[in-house]
Write a protein that holds these residues in place. Structure first.
Motif, PDB file in Angstrom:
ATOM      1  N   TYR A 197       0.975  -1.256  -0.051  1.00 46.44           N
ATOM      2  CA  TYR A 197       0.080   0.009   0.119  1.00 46.44           C
ATOM      3  C   TYR A 197       0.944   1.264   0.005  1.00 46.44           C
ATOM      4  CZ  TYR A 197      -3.197  -3.288   2.248  1.00 46.44           C
ATOM      5  OH  TYR A 197      -3.783  -4.452   2.636  1.00 46.44           O
TER       6      TYR A 197
ATOM      7  N   TYR B  22       0.577   5.557   0.752  1.00 49.27           N
ATOM      8  CA  TYR B  22       0.036   6.419   1.471  1.00 49.27           C
ATOM      9  C   TYR B  22       0.664   7.790   1.442  1.00 49.27           C
ATOM     10  CZ  TYR B  22      -2.888   2.764   3.499  1.00 49.27           C
ATOM     11  OH  TYR B  22      -3.500   1.900   3.864  1.00 49.27           O
TER      12      TYR B  22
ATOM     13  N   GLN C 175       0.808  11.328   3.432  1.00 50.11           N
ATOM     14  CA  GLN C 175       0.358  12.044   4.706  1.00 50.11           C
ATOM     15  C   GLN C 175       0.825  13.507   4.832  1.00 50.11           C
ATOM     16  OE1 GLN C 175       1.841  10.676   8.504  1.00 50.11           O
ATOM     17  NE2 GLN C 175      -0.316  10.878   9.394  1.00 50.11           N
TER      18      GLN C 175
ATOM     19  N   ASP D 237      -2.505  19.172   6.106  1.00 46.64           N
ATOM     20  CA  ASP D 237      -3.878  19.314   5.843  1.00 46.64           C
ATOM     21  C   ASP D 237      -4.754  18.084   5.482  1.00 46.64           C
ATOM     22  OD1 ASP D 237      -3.187  21.101   2.495  1.00 46.64           O
ATOM     23  OD2 ASP D 237      -2.126  19.455   3.765  1.00 46.64           O
ATOM     24  N   GLN D 238      -3.911  17.437   4.774  1.00 47.07           N
ATOM     25  CA  GLN D 238      -4.977  16.245   4.224  1.00 47.07           C
ATOM     26  C   GLN D 238      -5.108  15.038   4.926  1.00 47.07           C
ATOM     27  OE1 GLN D 238      -6.769  16.280   1.477  1.00 47.07           O
ATOM     28  NE2 GLN D 238      -6.289  18.505   1.077  1.00 47.07           N
ATOM     29  N   GLY D 239      -4.176  14.992   5.866  1.00 40.51           N
ATOM     30  CA  GLY D 239      -4.182  13.733   6.753  1.00 40.51           C
ATOM     31  C   GLY D 239      -3.493  12.645   5.993  1.00 40.51           C
ATOM     32  N   LEU D 240      -3.815  11.255   6.457  1.00 36.64           N
ATOM     33  CA  LEU D 240      -3.121  10.238   5.782  1.00 36.64           C
ATOM     34  C   LEU D 240      -4.038   9.569   4.444  1.00 36.64           C
ATOM     35  CD1 LEU D 240      -0.896   8.335   6.334  1.00 36.64           C
ATOM     36  CD2 LEU D 240      -2.473   6.788   7.372  1.00 36.64           C
TER      37      LEU D 240
ATOM     38  N   PHE E 202      -4.733   7.414   1.243  1.00 37.92           N
ATOM     39  CA  PHE E 202      -4.625   6.113   0.542  1.00 37.92           C
ATOM     40  C   PHE E 202      -4.405   6.318  -0.901  1.00 37.92           C
ATOM     41  CE2 PHE E 202      -4.646   1.738  -0.730  1.00 37.92           C
ATOM     42  CZ  PHE E 202      -5.539   1.708  -1.617  1.00 37.92           C
TER      43      PHE E 202
ATOM     44  N   LYS F 185      -7.545   1.347  -5.831  1.00 42.40           N
ATOM     45  CA  LYS F 185      -6.947   2.821  -6.210  1.00 42.40           C
ATOM     46  C   LYS F 185      -7.634   3.819  -5.272  1.00 42.40           C
ATOM     47  CE  LYS F 185      -5.102   4.638 -10.489  1.00 42.40           C
ATOM     48  NZ  LYS F 185      -5.311   4.605 -11.982  1.00 42.40           N
ATOM     49  N   GLY F 186      -6.892   4.738  -4.854  1.00 40.21           N
ATOM     50  CA  GLY F 186      -7.442   5.884  -3.902  1.00 40.21           C
ATOM     51  C   GLY F 186      -7.323   7.067  -4.726  1.00 40.21           C
TER      52      GLY F 186
ATOM     53  N   LEU G 239       4.693  13.262   3.785  1.00 45.84           N
ATOM     54  CA  LEU G 239       5.298  11.918   4.207  1.00 45.84           C
ATOM     55  C   LEU G 239       4.776  10.909   3.090  1.00 45.84           C
ATOM     56  CD1 LEU G 239       5.796  11.774   8.056  1.00 45.84           C
ATOM     57  CD2 LEU G 239       7.451  11.014   6.274  1.00 45.84           C
TER      58      LEU G 239
ATOM     59  N   PHE H  55       4.047   7.012   2.995  1.00 47.99           N
ATOM     60  CA  PHE H  55       4.391   5.578   3.659  1.00 47.99           C
ATOM     61  C   PHE H  55       4.164   4.494   2.474  1.00 47.99           C
ATOM     62  CE2 PHE H  55       5.464   7.113   7.787  1.00 47.99           C
ATOM     63  CZ  PHE H  55       4.815   8.108   8.159  1.00 47.99           C
TER      64      PHE H  55
ATOM     65  N   PHE I  75       3.929  -0.922   8.448  1.00 49.07           N
ATOM     66  CA  PHE I  75       4.224   0.414   7.766  1.00 49.07           C
ATOM     67  C   PHE I  75       6.007   0.747   7.813  1.00 49.07           C
ATOM     68  CE2 PHE I  75       0.611   3.115   6.872  1.00 49.07           C
ATOM     69  CZ  PHE I  75      -0.218   2.111   7.143  1.00 49.07           C
TER      70      PHE I  75
ATOM     71  N   GLN J 261       9.060   3.273   7.499  1.00 43.02           N
ATOM     72  CA  GLN J 261       9.172   4.750   8.276  1.00 43.02           C
ATOM     73  C   GLN J 261       9.074   5.862   7.494  1.00 43.02           C
ATOM     74  OE1 GLN J 261       9.606   4.911  11.841  1.00 43.02           O
ATOM     75  NE2 GLN J 261       9.038   2.908  11.374  1.00 43.02           N
TER      76      GLN J 261
ATOM     77  N   ARG K  27      10.180  11.192   3.555  1.00 38.36           N
ATOM     78  CA  ARG K  27       9.921  12.762   3.595  1.00 38.36           C
ATOM     79  C   ARG K  27      10.374  13.552   2.575  1.00 38.36           C
ATOM     80  NH1 ARG K  27       7.721  16.041   7.191  1.00 38.36           N
ATOM     81  NH2 ARG K  27       7.886  14.499   9.002  1.00 38.36           N
TER      82      ARG K  27
ATOM     83  N   GLY L  41       6.044   5.762  10.979  1.00 42.46           N
ATOM     84  CA  GLY L  41       4.947   4.921  10.373  1.00 42.46           C
ATOM     85  C   GLY L  41       3.996   4.283  11.440  1.00 42.46           C
ATOM     86  N   LEU L  42       2.826   3.933  10.839  1.00 39.55           N
ATOM     87  CA  LEU L  42       1.724   3.546  11.762  1.00 39.55           C
ATOM     88  C   LEU L  42       2.087   2.091  12.372  1.00 39.55           C
ATOM     89  CD1 LEU L  42       0.293   5.788  10.085  1.00 39.55           C
ATOM     90  CD2 LEU L  42      -1.716   4.318  10.376  1.00 39.55           C
TER      91      LEU L  42
ATOM     92  N   LYS M 239      -9.115  -1.503   0.189  1.00 40.89           N
ATOM     93  CA  LYS M 239      -8.495  -0.322   0.609  1.00 40.89           C
ATOM     94  C   LYS M 239      -8.420  -0.295   1.975  1.00 40.89           C
ATOM     95  CE  LYS M 239     -10.869   2.530  -3.188  1.00 40.89           C
ATOM     96  NZ  LYS M 239     -11.454   3.557  -3.610  1.00 40.89           N
TER      97      LYS M 239
END
Lengths: 113, 111
Positions: free
Chosen positions: A33, A35, A37, A40-43, A45, A57-58, A88, A90, A104, A106, A109, B42-43, B98
């Motif tokens: 996966y 991601y 991060q 302003d948009q958070g995490l 996908f 797909k996200g 970031l 991930f 996940f 690390q 960045r 990371g989570l 997802k």
């Protein structure tokens, strides 16, 4: 240590450039996966691959693309970079069943200047 | 949308107190996972609860799931400063692969 390796850890590049982020999943994991991060948009996908094929797909921009190779490592390509792509990134991996524990890395960045 | 919504957005407590955070979701699920993220890292997976389970424990963590209310809660007992982190839930549904997250709950445990 999650067993998921992401390289590079940090990346600084200019607007308009293209970069490649790399992810090596845990041994035996077939799913990868990606991601993004940001504050302003958070995490968010982006995309998931399973054994070399795109599975889900996200919110992945057209300027971004990814693939998973036969050895199961994955790359996320970001092109025509904009300041807003600074974030970031991930990678996570998991086993074959959906909705099992994901591990996940690390993160990378990315700073676009 | 499959992603969960964590509540509250932020929670500040003293060391030794219990912390409770909640997750709501909109669709039927097969299971629900909770993750922790230390700042900039990371989570980390904490616990997975299946739809036929009502409660699950792991160390100082207790997770409940109420499928009729489409909600879950995560309780951290006897919190420590090291529990300071963001906590995310991830509902899982059928063949929807997802793995998505909400904005999380930022927990601050003050020494």
């Amino acid at each position: 240590d999650s067993g998921v390796t992401q390289t590079p850890k940090h990346l600084i590049t200019a607007t308009g450039q293209r970069v490649t982020l790399r992810c090596s999943p845990r041994s035996g994991d077939l799913s990868v996966y990606w991601y993004q991060q940001s504050l302003d948009q958070g995490l968010q996908f982006l995309i998931q691959y399973y054994n070399g094929e795109e599975r889900a797909k996200g919110n992945i921009l057209e300027r971004f693309s990814a693939q998973q190779f036969p050895d199961l490592h994955s790359e996320l390509n970001l092109s025509s970079l904009e300041l807003g792509d600074s974030a970031l990134y991930f990678c996570a991996s998991s086993g074959p069943d959906p909705h099992t524990e994901a591990f996940f890395g690390q993160g990378t960045r990315l700073t676009v200047v | 949308s499959q992603q969960g919504e964590e509540d509250p957005q932020a929670l500040s407590i003293q060391e030794g107190e219990n912390a409770t955070m909640n997750c709501s979701y909109k669709t039927s699920i097969n299971n629900l996972q909770w993750y922790r993220q230390n700042s900039g890292r990371g989570l980390v997976h904490l616990i997975l609860i299946r739809s036929n389970e009502r409660e699950k424990h792991s160390g100082r963590l207790r997770v409940t799931l109420d499928t009729s209310k489409k909600s879950s809660s995560l309780l951290i007992t006897a919190s420590r400063a090291a529990d300071t982190a963001s906590y995310f839930c991830a509902p899982g549904r059928g063949s929807n692969y997802k793995l998505t997250f909400g904005k999380g709950t930022l927990l601050t445990v003050n020494p």
